[in-house]
Design a protein around this motif. Structure first.
Motif, mmCIF file in Angstrom:
data_model
loop_
_atom_site.group_PDB
_atom_site.id
_atom_site.type_symbol
_atom_site.label_atom_id
_atom_site.label_comp_id
_atom_site.label_asym_id
_atom_site.label_seq_id
_atom_site.Cartn_x
_atom_site.Cartn_y
_atom_site.Cartn_z
ATOM 1 N N TYR A 93 -32.875 2.553 -18.458
ATOM 2 C CA TYR A 93 -33.175 2.435 -19.884
ATOM 3 C C TYR A 93 -32.182 1.566 -20.651
ATOM 4 O O TYR A 93 -32.486 1.124 -21.767
ATOM 5 C CB TYR A 93 -33.333 3.812 -20.543
ATOM 6 N N GLU A 94 -31.016 1.285 -20.085
ATOM 7 C CA GLU A 94 -30.072 0.371 -20.733
ATOM 8 C C GLU A 94 -29.988 -0.964 -20.005
ATOM 9 O O GLU A 94 -30.120 -2.021 -20.599
ATOM 10 C CB GLU A 94 -28.671 1.004 -20.805
ATOM 11 N N VAL A 95 -29.753 -0.905 -18.718
ATOM 12 C CA VAL A 95 -29.579 -2.128 -17.936
ATOM 13 C C VAL A 95 -30.922 -2.830 -17.690
ATOM 14 O O VAL A 95 -30.978 -4.039 -17.521
ATOM 15 C CB VAL A 95 -28.879 -1.805 -16.604
ATOM 16 N N LEU A 96 -32.011 -2.074 -17.701
ATOM 17 C CA LEU A 96 -33.375 -2.587 -17.450
ATOM 18 C C LEU A 96 -33.515 -3.085 -16.015
ATOM 19 O O LEU A 96 -34.098 -4.153 -15.750
ATOM 20 C CB LEU A 96 -33.760 -3.688 -18.439
ATOM 21 N N ASP A 97 -33.022 -2.305 -15.086
ATOM 22 C CA ASP A 97 -33.081 -2.638 -13.664
ATOM 23 C C ASP A 97 -34.430 -2.192 -13.099
ATOM 24 O O ASP A 97 -34.529 -1.259 -12.301
ATOM 25 C CB ASP A 97 -31.922 -1.950 -12.932
ATOM 26 N N LEU A 98 -35.486 -2.870 -13.545
ATOM 27 C CA LEU A 98 -36.844 -2.532 -13.146
ATOM 28 C C LEU A 98 -37.751 -3.724 -13.383
ATOM 29 O O LEU A 98 -37.338 -4.731 -13.957
ATOM 30 C CB LEU A 98 -37.375 -1.324 -13.927
ATOM 31 N N SER A 99 -39.000 -3.603 -12.966
ATOM 32 C CA SER A 99 -39.987 -4.634 -13.247
ATOM 33 C C SER A 99 -41.384 -4.042 -13.091
ATOM 34 O O SER A 99 -41.568 -3.010 -12.434
ATOM 35 C CB SER A 99 -39.816 -5.833 -12.305
ATOM 36 N N THR A 100 -42.363 -4.709 -13.696
ATOM 37 C CA THR A 100 -43.752 -4.250 -13.670
ATOM 38 C C THR A 100 -44.678 -5.437 -13.418
ATOM 39 O O THR A 100 -44.361 -6.576 -13.773
ATOM 40 C CB THR A 100 -44.146 -3.598 -15.002
ATOM 41 N N SER A 101 -45.822 -5.151 -12.832
ATOM 42 C CA SER A 101 -46.819 -6.207 -12.600
ATOM 43 C C SER A 101 -48.224 -5.627 -12.578
ATOM 44 O O SER A 101 -48.428 -4.438 -12.292
ATOM 45 C CB SER A 101 -46.570 -6.933 -11.270
ATOM 46 N N ALA B 102 -45.711 7.380 -15.574
ATOM 47 C CA ALA B 102 -46.219 7.156 -16.931
ATOM 48 C C ALA B 102 -46.521 5.677 -17.156
ATOM 49 O O ALA B 102 -47.536 5.321 -17.777
ATOM 50 C CB ALA B 102 -45.201 7.647 -17.957
ATOM 51 N N GLY B 103 -45.641 4.798 -16.660
ATOM 52 C CA GLY B 103 -45.883 3.364 -16.800
ATOM 53 C C GLY B 103 -47.158 2.935 -16.115
ATOM 54 O O GLY B 103 -47.927 2.123 -16.656
ATOM 55 N N LEU B 104 -47.407 3.463 -14.911
ATOM 56 C CA LEU B 104 -48.648 3.134 -14.211
ATOM 57 C C LEU B 104 -49.874 3.602 -14.988
ATOM 58 O O LEU B 104 -50.893 2.886 -15.066
ATOM 59 C CB LEU B 104 -48.658 3.773 -12.820
ATOM 60 N N PHE C 137 -43.794 -1.804 -18.854
ATOM 61 C CA PHE C 137 -42.346 -1.916 -18.720
ATOM 62 C C PHE C 137 -41.634 -1.025 -19.736
ATOM 63 O O PHE C 137 -40.768 -0.212 -19.374
ATOM 64 C CB PHE C 137 -41.957 -3.381 -18.911
ATOM 65 N N TYR C 138 -42.014 -1.153 -20.994
ATOM 66 C CA TYR C 138 -41.288 -0.411 -22.028
ATOM 67 C C TYR C 138 -41.647 1.074 -22.050
ATOM 68 O O TYR C 138 -40.824 1.900 -22.462
ATOM 69 C CB TYR C 138 -41.499 -1.075 -23.385
ATOM 70 N N ALA C 139 -42.829 1.429 -21.581
ATOM 71 C CA ALA C 139 -43.138 2.853 -21.426
ATOM 72 C C ALA C 139 -42.195 3.494 -20.412
ATOM 73 O O ALA C 139 -41.692 4.609 -20.610
ATOM 74 C CB ALA C 139 -44.587 3.026 -20.988
ATOM 75 N N GLN C 140 -41.930 2.776 -19.336
ATOM 76 C CA GLN C 140 -41.025 3.290 -18.314
ATOM 77 C C GLN C 140 -39.586 3.321 -18.820
ATOM 78 O O GLN C 140 -38.851 4.285 -18.587
ATOM 79 C CB GLN C 140 -41.130 2.421 -17.058
ATOM 80 N N VAL C 141 -39.176 2.262 -19.532
ATOM 81 C CA VAL C 141 -37.824 2.206 -20.080
ATOM 82 C C VAL C 141 -37.562 3.393 -21.010
ATOM 83 O O VAL C 141 -36.526 4.068 -20.934
ATOM 84 C CB VAL C 141 -37.595 0.876 -20.826
ATOM 85 N N LEU D 46 -33.450 11.698 -10.683
ATOM 86 C CA LEU D 46 -34.496 11.130 -9.835
ATOM 87 C C LEU D 46 -35.872 11.583 -10.302
ATOM 88 O O LEU D 46 -36.804 10.777 -10.435
ATOM 89 C CB LEU D 46 -34.251 11.538 -8.375
ATOM 90 N N ASN D 47 -36.010 12.888 -10.575
ATOM 91 C CA ASN D 47 -37.309 13.411 -11.002
ATOM 92 C C ASN D 47 -37.745 12.794 -12.334
ATOM 93 O O ASN D 47 -38.919 12.422 -12.512
ATOM 94 C CB ASN D 47 -37.230 14.931 -11.129
ATOM 95 N N GLY D 48 -36.803 12.655 -13.269
ATOM 96 C CA GLY D 48 -37.143 12.048 -14.545
ATOM 97 C C GLY D 48 -37.539 10.593 -14.405
ATOM 98 O O GLY D 48 -38.503 10.121 -15.036
ATOM 99 N N ASP D 49 -36.811 9.844 -13.577
ATOM 100 C CA ASP D 49 -37.133 8.433 -13.370
ATOM 101 C C ASP D 49 -38.462 8.265 -12.645
ATOM 102 O O ASP D 49 -39.217 7.317 -12.912
ATOM 103 C CB ASP D 49 -36.018 7.752 -12.577
ATOM 104 N N LEU D 50 -38.770 9.194 -11.750
ATOM 105 C CA LEU D 50 -40.041 9.152 -11.027
ATOM 106 C C LEU D 50 -41.214 9.332 -11.978
ATOM 107 O O LEU D 50 -42.185 8.565 -11.946
ATOM 108 C CB LEU D 50 -40.039 10.230 -9.942
ATOM 109 N N TRP D 51 -41.145 10.330 -12.848
ATOM 110 C CA TRP D 51 -42.249 10.572 -13.775
ATOM 111 C C TRP D 51 -42.353 9.470 -14.831
ATOM 112 O O TRP D 51 -43.449 9.167 -15.316
ATOM 113 C CB TRP D 51 -42.108 11.948 -14.419
ATOM 114 N N ALA D 52 -41.243 8.834 -15.160
ATOM 115 C CA ALA D 52 -41.302 7.692 -16.068
ATOM 116 C C ALA D 52 -42.084 6.542 -15.429
ATOM 117 O O ALA D 52 -42.873 5.861 -16.094
ATOM 118 C CB ALA D 52 -39.894 7.232 -16.433
ATOM 119 N N ALA D 53 -41.870 6.338 -14.139
ATOM 120 C CA ALA D 53 -42.610 5.293 -13.435
ATOM 121 C C ALA D 53 -44.101 5.618 -13.371
ATOM 122 O O ALA D 53 -44.958 4.731 -13.526
ATOM 123 C CB ALA D 53 -42.039 5.121 -12.031
#
Length: 552
Positions: free
Chosen positions: A39-47, A192-194, A26-30, A183-190
């Motif tokens: 990165y501010e609102v934290l509108d995401l989740s991980t499992s 990285a989280g995986l 989660f925090y790697a993606q944030v 979009l591209n930055g958020d995609l690569w952040a996701a």
């Protein structure tokens, strides 16, 4: 390590390690995302999930998102036979008709984790992307009637095949967004989280062995089921019906049936799907799962095992089971209305089990257009906080996201002003009346966004704009959610749902979210509490006299 170590202490260590890994994902993606909604609102989740796609552990984030990821894996497995899934694969899906569950703005990424050639787990995440195309900026239109109008559809496809990037999918995603760099930055952040999740899971498997790891996951699932069934045994058996009028005047209905073995939620008698206010069958299950867990055992593990006694019955073609090509842009308002209705039904049939009603809307606010300093297109996607309902012995909490939206934050004014083309004139608690009681409801907020350039747009989707949060045990109803545009020429117009409304330099977008419902007879509120409310300007002298009989 190949020895089997099946003991409770080892299982507990592995189970807690999985929670820690999900949080690290989660925090790697944030920390690597480009959009403030992440990165501010934290509108995401991980499992982390088992090979069959049941949730084994969840990270921080939106509760309603956590329940997406097991259903997203089910969508992937329905499309790809296990023999076609290889080490190094990464899947993407945002399409509710292919395991995406929510709406097109929410992108799910998932990757299988292999140890010695055998799949031992899945790692997955989901996050809201600001713009995925469609007929309006921000990709959320209250006027949409088909999903084709809402943006690019990614139907559970491979971003990577055996570790090799599929450049075509990346290109298609970027070219369909008004914000391709974000979009591209958020995609690569996701991604990285995986990768962090995969690495940590493999370290855990290497330390304890694949058999012990799998047994610990199974044991955790079984613990979740035992906790759910123990809670179910304490609920009186029977059938309980409830109906609630919505802002539009339609009536939503639910029948709860409690047996010795199941908690059944029947939603078949509900309105036909309409416009963009629909949700998928899987999304309905998530709303029901959250209410079921809140009501039965909020502290139990929120894994796949906990929900085994729960049964959800829906009718295809209704708002709770949309059929293609129905639109789902404002799915969250359908789900949150369901979540809130279930809690209200439980409050009626099981008094004292839940608080009074809360503002209960995502209050999604999309503002954008040409940035006044750079001319570059910007879009702010801002869910809003509001007032929670009071409970016996406690006033409601002020300025929080709804329980459905969970562990998220509002975007700080300083960040919003730096990143977006808006000024933040005011962030204050809502001073409107409503929610009085022996214990009063929490206060909503009043935020003023100042538009700094011409030809900007506003799109919003607020429910509880006519029907306020309900009071309980004699407490008064709260107040409603709405947006008011204060034009520079002095005119004002009020909205709950609007799409691509033009706003210009000098206009003020006034966001008001509801106060929660009150609990208990207002005449029993203590003098000290009334005086504190007056001092904090939560209450006017006139309202104090009218509701509480208090003379200043």
């Amino acid at each position: 390590m190949t020895d089997k170590t099946f003991d409770p202490v080892t299982f507990d260590i592995i189970q807690n390690a999985l929670e820690a890994i999900a949080d690290e994902m989660f925090y790697a993606q944030v920390k690597t995302s480009m959009s403030a909604i992440i990165y501010e609102v934290l509108d995401l989740s991980t499992s982390i999930l088992n090979p069959q796609g049941e949730i084994a552990a969840s990270g921080a984030g939106i509760p309603a998102f956590i329940g997406v990821l097991d259903k997203a894996i089910a969508g992937i497995l329905a499309k790809f036979p296990l023999e076609d899934i290889r080490e190094g694969d990464v899947f993407a899906s945002n399409d509710p008709y292919f395991g995406g569950v929510t709406h097109l703005n929410d992108m799910v990424l998932a990757a299988p984790v292999f140890h010695d050639g055998v799949m031992v787990a899945w790692v997955a995440n989901i996050a809201h992307w600001n713009d995925v195309g469609g007929n309006v900026p921000g990709s959320m239109s209250a006027e949409a009637t088909e999903i084709f109008q809402e943006g690019i559809r990614i139907p559970a496809v491979k971003l990577f095949t055996a570790g090799v990037e599929n450049h075509a999918v990346f290109d298609i995603l970027k070219v369909n967004s008004r914000l391709p760099d974000y979009l591209n930055g958020d995609l690569w952040a996701a991604i990285a989280g995986l990768r962090i999740g995969e690495r940590r899971v493999l370290e855990l498997v290497a330390k304890y062995g694949a058999d012990t790891f799998a047994a610990a996951v199974t044991d955790y699932m079984d613990l979740g089921e035992r906790r759910a069934r123990a809670a179910l045994a304490n609920i009186p058996q029977g059938s309980y019906s409830f109906a609630e009028e919505q802002d539009s005047g339609v009536v939503n209905k639910v029948t709860l049936t409690v047996t010795a073995d199941e908690f059944i939620v029947d939603l078949t008698d509900n309105p036909a799907q309409s416009g963009s206010l629909n949700c998928s069958r899987e999304g309905t299950e998530i709303a029901v799962q959250l209410a079921f867990k809140d009501f039965t055992d909020a502290d139990a593990p929120g894994n796949g095992g906990f929900f085994r006694p729960l049964k959800v019955v829906t009718k295809p073609g209704t708002i709770y089971h949309v059929e293609a090509p129905g639109a789902l842009g404002y799915y969250a308002e359908v789900e949150i209305r369901l979540f809130d209705m279930l809690l209200r039904a439980m409050a009626e049939h099981f008094p004292g089990s839940v608080p009074a009603g809360n503002f209960a809307s995502i209050c999604g606010t999309n503002i954008g257009g040409p940035h006044p300093d750079t001319g570059r297109h910007y879009t702010i996607v801002e869910p809003q906080v509001g007032g929670w309902g009071a409970w016996e012995g406690s006033d409601g909490v002020s300025g929080q996201f709804s329980g459905f939206h969970g562990e998220t934050f509002n975007c700080p004014a300083e960040v919003a002003e730096a990143r977006y083309g808006l000024g933040i004139e005011q962030v204050a608690l809502n001073s409107e009346p409503g929610g009085e009681g022996q214990w009063r409801g929490g206060k909503g907020i009043e935020v003023h966004y100042r538009v700094r350039a011409d030809n900007n747009f506003l799109s919003v989707g607020y429910t509880r704009s006519r029907m306020p949060p309900w009071g309980a045990s004699g407490g008064l109803d709260g107040s409603v959610n709405y947006v008011e545009v204060m034009r520079r020429d002095g005119t004002r117009d009020r909205h709950a749902f609007t799409t691509n409304l033009t706003v210009n330099e000098g206009d003020i977008i006034r966001v008001v979210t509801g106060n929660g419902g009150g609990y208990g007879d207002p005449k029993l509120r203590s003098r000290a509490d009334i005086e504190r409310d007056l001092k904090n300007e939560y209450l006017t002298p006139e309202r104090a006299k009218e509701i509480y009989g208090y003379e200043v």
